[in-house]
Structure formats: structure tokens, C-alpha cells
Design a protein around this motif. Structure first.
Motif, PDB file in Angstrom:
ATOM      1  N   PHE A 109      -3.080  13.084  -0.855  1.00 24.69           N
ATOM      2  CA  PHE A 109      -2.525  11.829   0.231  1.00 24.69           C
ATOM      3  C   PHE A 109      -3.594  11.519   1.215  1.00 24.69           C
ATOM      4  O   PHE A 109      -3.675  10.197   1.348  1.00 24.69           O
ATOM      5  CB  PHE A 109      -1.144  12.528   0.553  1.00 24.69           C
ATOM      6  CG  PHE A 109      -0.023  12.737  -0.586  1.00 24.69           C
ATOM      7  CD1 PHE A 109      -0.038  11.513  -1.254  1.00 24.69           C
ATOM      8  CD2 PHE A 109       0.241  13.921  -0.601  1.00 24.69           C
ATOM      9  CE1 PHE A 109       1.125  11.904  -2.424  1.00 24.69           C
ATOM     10  CE2 PHE A 109       1.300  14.035  -1.670  1.00 24.69           C
ATOM     11  CZ  PHE A 109       1.674  13.109  -2.398  1.00 24.69           C
ATOM     12  N   GLU A 110      -4.204  12.320   1.753  1.00 23.16           N
ATOM     13  CA  GLU A 110      -5.166  12.097   2.909  1.00 23.16           C
ATOM     14  C   GLU A 110      -6.209  10.868   1.945  1.00 23.16           C
ATOM     15  O   GLU A 110      -6.580   9.972   2.745  1.00 23.16           O
ATOM     16  CB  GLU A 110      -5.886  13.217   3.488  1.00 23.16           C
ATOM     17  CG  GLU A 110      -6.982  12.968   4.481  1.00 23.16           C
ATOM     18  CD  GLU A 110      -6.174  12.360   5.898  1.00 23.16           C
ATOM     19  OE1 GLU A 110      -4.933  12.735   6.137  1.00 23.16           O
ATOM     20  OE2 GLU A 110      -6.842  12.062   6.796  1.00 23.16           O
ATOM     21  N   ARG A 111      -6.575  11.293   1.012  1.00 25.61           N
ATOM     22  CA  ARG A 111      -7.691  10.472   0.450  1.00 25.61           C
ATOM     23  C   ARG A 111      -7.213   9.116   0.277  1.00 25.61           C
ATOM     24  O   ARG A 111      -7.674   7.925   0.323  1.00 25.61           O
ATOM     25  CB  ARG A 111      -8.065  10.989  -0.866  1.00 25.61           C
ATOM     26  CG  ARG A 111      -9.109  10.289  -1.824  1.00 25.61           C
ATOM     27  CD  ARG A 111     -10.071  11.224  -2.483  1.00 25.61           C
ATOM     28  NE  ARG A 111      -9.509  12.167  -3.632  1.00 25.61           N
ATOM     29  CZ  ARG A 111      -9.126  11.569  -4.693  1.00 25.61           C
ATOM     30  NH1 ARG A 111      -9.559  10.513  -5.111  1.00 25.61           N
ATOM     31  NH2 ARG A 111      -8.352  12.204  -5.559  1.00 25.61           N
ATOM     32  N   LEU A 112      -5.630   9.118  -0.501  1.00 28.02           N
ATOM     33  CA  LEU A 112      -5.317   7.589  -0.679  1.00 28.02           C
ATOM     34  C   LEU A 112      -4.978   6.752   0.659  1.00 28.02           C
ATOM     35  O   LEU A 112      -5.304   5.662   0.566  1.00 28.02           O
ATOM     36  CB  LEU A 112      -4.055   7.697  -1.169  1.00 28.02           C
ATOM     37  CG  LEU A 112      -3.963   8.743  -2.781  1.00 28.02           C
ATOM     38  CD1 LEU A 112      -2.385   8.544  -3.095  1.00 28.02           C
ATOM     39  CD2 LEU A 112      -4.738   7.605  -3.675  1.00 28.02           C
ATOM     40  N   LEU A 113      -4.531   7.534   1.698  1.00 27.43           N
ATOM     41  CA  LEU A 113      -4.415   6.939   2.956  1.00 27.43           C
ATOM     42  C   LEU A 113      -5.724   6.278   3.442  1.00 27.43           C
ATOM     43  O   LEU A 113      -5.832   5.139   3.831  1.00 27.43           O
ATOM     44  CB  LEU A 113      -4.022   7.838   3.926  1.00 27.43           C
ATOM     45  CG  LEU A 113      -2.441   8.064   4.012  1.00 27.43           C
ATOM     46  CD1 LEU A 113      -2.177   9.290   4.993  1.00 27.43           C
ATOM     47  CD2 LEU A 113      -1.761   6.693   4.892  1.00 27.43           C
ATOM     48  N   ARG A 114      -6.855   7.011   3.419  1.00 29.78           N
ATOM     49  CA  ARG A 114      -8.248   6.541   3.928  1.00 29.78           C
ATOM     50  C   ARG A 114      -8.816   5.256   3.125  1.00 29.78           C
ATOM     51  O   ARG A 114      -9.143   4.362   3.461  1.00 29.78           O
ATOM     52  CB  ARG A 114      -9.128   7.348   3.761  1.00 29.78           C
ATOM     53  CG  ARG A 114      -9.055   8.524   4.917  1.00 29.78           C
ATOM     54  CD  ARG A 114     -10.078   9.528   4.988  1.00 29.78           C
ATOM     55  NE  ARG A 114      -9.410  10.645   5.865  1.00 29.78           N
ATOM     56  CZ  ARG A 114     -10.310  11.924   5.962  1.00 29.78           C
ATOM     57  NH1 ARG A 114     -11.519  11.924   5.308  1.00 29.78           N
ATOM     58  NH2 ARG A 114      -9.608  12.677   6.649  1.00 29.78           N
ATOM     59  N   ALA A 115      -8.262   5.435   1.609  1.00 28.01           N
ATOM     60  CA  ALA A 115      -8.737   4.242   0.734  1.00 28.01           C
ATOM     61  C   ALA A 115      -7.942   3.150   1.190  1.00 28.01           C
ATOM     62  O   ALA A 115      -8.523   1.970   0.962  1.00 28.01           O
ATOM     63  CB  ALA A 115      -8.678   4.806  -0.700  1.00 28.01           C
ATOM     64  N   ASP A 116      -6.871   3.152   1.624  1.00 30.51           N
ATOM     65  CA  ASP A 116      -5.924   2.024   1.785  1.00 30.51           C
ATOM     66  C   ASP A 116      -5.932   1.510   3.221  1.00 30.51           C
ATOM     67  O   ASP A 116      -5.026   0.814   3.691  1.00 30.51           O
ATOM     68  CB  ASP A 116      -4.482   2.038   1.210  1.00 30.51           C
ATOM     69  CG  ASP A 116      -4.529   1.378   0.010  1.00 30.51           C
ATOM     70  OD1 ASP A 116      -4.705   0.490  -0.454  1.00 30.51           O
ATOM     71  OD2 ASP A 116      -3.636   2.121  -1.073  1.00 30.51           O
ATOM     72  N   GLY A 117      -6.856   2.029   4.112  1.00 34.43           N
ATOM     73  CA  GLY A 117      -7.015   1.780   5.455  1.00 34.43           C
ATOM     74  C   GLY A 117      -6.219   2.468   6.407  1.00 34.43           C
ATOM     75  O   GLY A 117      -6.117   2.134   7.552  1.00 34.43           O
ATOM     76  N   GLY A 118      -5.568   3.467   5.849  1.00 34.82           N
ATOM     77  CA  GLY A 118      -4.915   4.451   6.788  1.00 34.82           C
ATOM     78  C   GLY A 118      -3.513   3.921   7.445  1.00 34.82           C
ATOM     79  O   GLY A 118      -3.239   4.473   8.430  1.00 34.82           O
ATOM     80  N   HIS A 119      -3.060   3.060   7.160  1.00 33.91           N
ATOM     81  CA  HIS A 119      -1.774   2.573   7.493  1.00 33.91           C
ATOM     82  C   HIS A 119      -0.675   3.358   6.833  1.00 33.91           C
ATOM     83  O   HIS A 119      -0.212   4.143   7.325  1.00 33.91           O
ATOM     84  CB  HIS A 119      -1.596   1.009   7.467  1.00 33.91           C
ATOM     85  CG  HIS A 119      -0.864   0.383   8.643  1.00 33.91           C
ATOM     86  ND1 HIS A 119      -1.445   0.433   9.923  1.00 33.91           N
ATOM     87  CD2 HIS A 119       0.387  -0.075   8.956  1.00 33.91           C
ATOM     88  CE1 HIS A 119      -0.592  -0.089  10.828  1.00 33.91           C
ATOM     89  NE2 HIS A 119       0.553  -0.362  10.078  1.00 33.91           N
ATOM     90  N   TYR A 120      -0.394   2.553   5.753  1.00 38.71           N
ATOM     91  CA  TYR A 120       0.677   3.370   4.876  1.00 38.71           C
ATOM     92  C   TYR A 120       0.028   3.770   3.366  1.00 38.71           C
ATOM     93  O   TYR A 120      -1.124   3.323   3.223  1.00 38.71           O
ATOM     94  CB  TYR A 120       2.047   2.614   4.587  1.00 38.71           C
ATOM     95  CG  TYR A 120       2.872   2.500   6.036  1.00 38.71           C
ATOM     96  CD1 TYR A 120       3.115   3.898   6.688  1.00 38.71           C
ATOM     97  CD2 TYR A 120       3.025   1.462   6.464  1.00 38.71           C
ATOM     98  CE1 TYR A 120       3.880   3.622   7.783  1.00 38.71           C
ATOM     99  CE2 TYR A 120       3.668   1.311   7.793  1.00 38.71           C
ATOM    100  CZ  TYR A 120       4.359   2.462   8.307  1.00 38.71           C
ATOM    101  OH  TYR A 120       4.960   2.227   9.546  1.00 38.71           O
TER     102      TYR A 120
END
Lengths: 235, 235
Positions: B147-158
């Protein structure tokens, strides 16, 4: 469209619920990880930094979509291949049944891996025996009793009536798997679930499923999968 | 329409993922089993011989529909309350993330109940310690790292970008729950998941969620729920 299914090549596992749906529907698909360089392709997709990388196999490539989680893939396939009702109420109901099957599958996996999926069975034999005893005493009657009750309420043909859904295909796999993994316990239990046994037979007799089961596309049950035959756990 | 949520009255449990969605959406709902005679009503619906009786709580009554399975209820609510994208690809992706959260929730429950949900924790302390150790060594880094990796890929907002989805609300609950159940282990681990901690803070600051958390509608964490604080399991 030719679907691409990605799943561990040596086991039925969770991929089997997808295979059964694709096969019954007569859909065109490649079982990618069983082909040459397929495993490398699968691992690469899981490590993707963009798009919708799945947490774990199985996942399905359908055109541009990459869809993960077994029940989610079936939700997608169901509405396209006549394996679920089209109206929302029916779609949600079949999906709900599939998610209950998914919970059962996880508990089946836990019977031989109660201390976690990352340790070997050989390192958790004692707890596995206890969990298996508890599973057959409390959980199998609860889960299979629930599905048996639904089958009877709907006339005993398929779970939601006269038309097969992907949840029926999954229940076929549950009965087959429990027969494989726990032959003694399951033999004694089957008298309680005549409806489910009948459903299993009806699914097995469907032409596309019959052809699939006789083909080498159907991987044999083995002790790397979810349903494992360990004599010590069978009562 | 006033929804009716049915769930065990004394715990957050799986019902909490639904409550968070209803609360953030500002939806009108009754938490039925927490009212007088509510438990009897819940049990009666589960024993129904017709319709779509759920296997277990939580379930949601929405007009004529009775919808069971947490992720299925969120799938239904998401498209109605702006908690998921409307196009199919986005809807499937958020549902996939929710199903991965559901797998994690089951594993969290297994940390204190490795021998099965029908036995007491007190009868499985040793295996629970082993499973908890394994969970923190292997599973937490894998799940939360994903989930952390996904958050970073999408700019860290949601999780899926700038708009909150029900999966974000569920991840808020995961962070809160792990902080409650495993304060020592979680404190040490949080340095690895700054994105998830930020997401937790953003969710907690949303006006509807903030008001909910301060209300008596939010049941406190306790040792009957999924997240249990047992000192022996906290490293």
C-alpha cells in the motif's frame, strides 16, 4: 478477446476458481505462467510501479485491464459470460456468496498453516492438527450447512436457482478439494450435504467442465496447493 | 433512504469499515444491533429461509436489498456516495484494494486466533505468539509495503490519487488498529510507512470522520474485536 490468466504454474490454488469460470464459459485464455518465460512475465507485472499492480496472483489481463483478487476477477467475468445475473441485486448476491467461499478457502489454507503462510507445514504439525479438528467440528458444518440450506431453498438445482453461476463452480471445487484433502472426514460428512453433492455432480457433468477435467489444463491436486492430503490431519 | 447496518454491537470489527464509509458520506443509517431488540432482529435475518440471508454480519439493508460481506457492501455504497470511481476499471481497482485489505484483516484476526475462531485466545497463547511474530516479520512488511508503494506512485495523497475512496478509509482503520493492538511493534515499524501515516492523518482530519471519532457512535477498541491488545503478542 484472449484473456491472460496469471497464476502459480504448479497448483490449482485460487487460480482454479478462475479457470473453472473461463472453461465453463468457453472463453479464450492463456494460462501464462505455465508457458515458457511466463513466470518472469508474471513477476514483472506484480512489480509494476504504475497502473494496477496486484498484491498476489491470480490476476487477469483483459485487454487493457489488469484485475486482481479472485472474487473481483469473477465479478468481472460473471457479467460478461452469463455466469451471474445482470441486475444489480443478483450480481451483488452471487458476489456475496463468492466472498463467503473465499473466506472458507482461507480457513482451509489455515488448517495446514495455522502459524502463518510463510512457515512450512512441517514446522507447525501440532497446531495444524488442532486447527483441522476445530475446522471440521465447527467451521465445516457452519459453512457447508449454509450453502446446503440455500440450495434447498432454491429447489436444489444451483445456488441461485436453475441457472449456474460462478459461485456454483467454486462450490464444485470446494467439494472436490475437501474430498481430496480429507477423504475420511469428508466421506463421513457428506451425508449432511446431499444438495452440495448433487451440485458437484451437475457441475462435473457440464460438457465444458467435463472436457476440462479430462484435459492436461487441469492440474492435479498436490501438497503445494490449498487442499493438501496430510494423513495426520484427516481425523 | 435510511440504511440499516447490522453488526455485533460491542465491537468495531468488520462493521467499522462500513461505518467509516457511511459516516464520511454523511449517509443516514441506523446501527440496528446497538438498539433495543436489535440483536434479535439481526439473528432473525440471518436465519431467513428466503431472500439473500447473509452468512455472517456485517450486512446492510438498503431498501429491499440485503447485502452481506464487507467488501461487497462497500462496492455497493462506493458507487452511490462518491467513494469510488464510476467507470468500471476504477471501480474494480478500488474493490481489488479492498479485498486485499480484507485478506489482511483476516490475518490480523489469526494473530490471536491461529487455531481457529471458535476457541478462546487463552487456549492458544503459544501459537498466537508464534503467529504474531511471523505476522510482523513477513506479512506486515509485505501488505503495508504494497500500500505504501501505491501511495507513493499516486503522489501520496490517497491510494488512487487526489480523491478519497472507501479503501482509504479502511487503511485508516488498519493503521489505527495496529497502533492499538501492537503499540510497540507499530511504533518501530511506522518509519517504513510515512505515506500510510500521512493518509491516516488526512482521513482523521476529514470533518465527518473527525466528528464521528469524537462521537459515541465510534465504539472503542477492545479485546473482543479484531485488533486486540495482548501485551504478550507485542514483541
Amino acid at each position: 478477446m484472449r484473456y491472460e490468466l496469471y497464476y502459480w504454474p504448479g497448483i490449482q490454488g485460487r487460480g482454479e476458481y478462475i479457470r473453472l469460470a473461463l472453461e465453463d464459459a468457453g472463453a479464450d485464455y492463456a494460462d501464462v505462467a505455465r508457458s515458457e518465460r511466463g513466470m518472469a512475465a508474471m513477476m514483472k507485472m506484480m512489480e509494476a510501479r504504475t497502473g494496477t499492480p496486484p498484491f498476489a496472483p491470480p490476476f487477469l489481463k483483459a485487454g487493457k485491464l489488469v484485475i486482481g483478487q479472485t472474487a473481483n476477477i469473477l465479478l468481472y467475468l460473471g457479467s460478461r459470460h452469463g455466469l451471474a445475473p445482470k441486475p444489480e441485486a443478483g450480481r451483488l448476491w452471487v458476489h456475496q456468496l463468492q466472498l463467503t467461499v473465499a473466506d472458507l478457502v482461507l480457513e482451509i489454507h489455515d488448517t495446514h498453516h495455522p502459524l502463518g503462510p510463510s512457515l512450512y507445514y512441517e514446522d507447525q504439525r501440532g497446531p495444524a492438527k488442532k486447527r483441522s479438528d476445530e475446522f471440521w467440528k465447527e467451521r465445516v458444518p457452519k459453512y457447508l450447512g449454509y450453502f446446503e440450506r440455500l440450495l434447498r431453498a432454491d429447489g436444489g438445482h444451483y445456488l441461485t436457482g436453475r441457472r449456474l453461476t460462478y459461485a456454483d463452480l467454486s462450490l464444485f471445487q470446494i467439494v472436490e478439494g475437501l474430498r481430496y484433502a480429507y477423504p475420511r472426514r469428508m466421506k463421513a460428512f457428506e451425508r449432511n450435504i446431499p444438495g452440495l453433492v448433487g451440485l458437484r455432480d451437475r457441475v462435473a457433468a457440464r460438457p465444458n467442465i467435463k472436457a476440462y477435467l479430462a484435459s492436461d489444463r487441469r492440474i492435479a491436486f498436490n501438497e503445494d496447493g490449498i487442499f493438501r492430503r496430510y494423513k495426520a490431519l484427516d481425523g
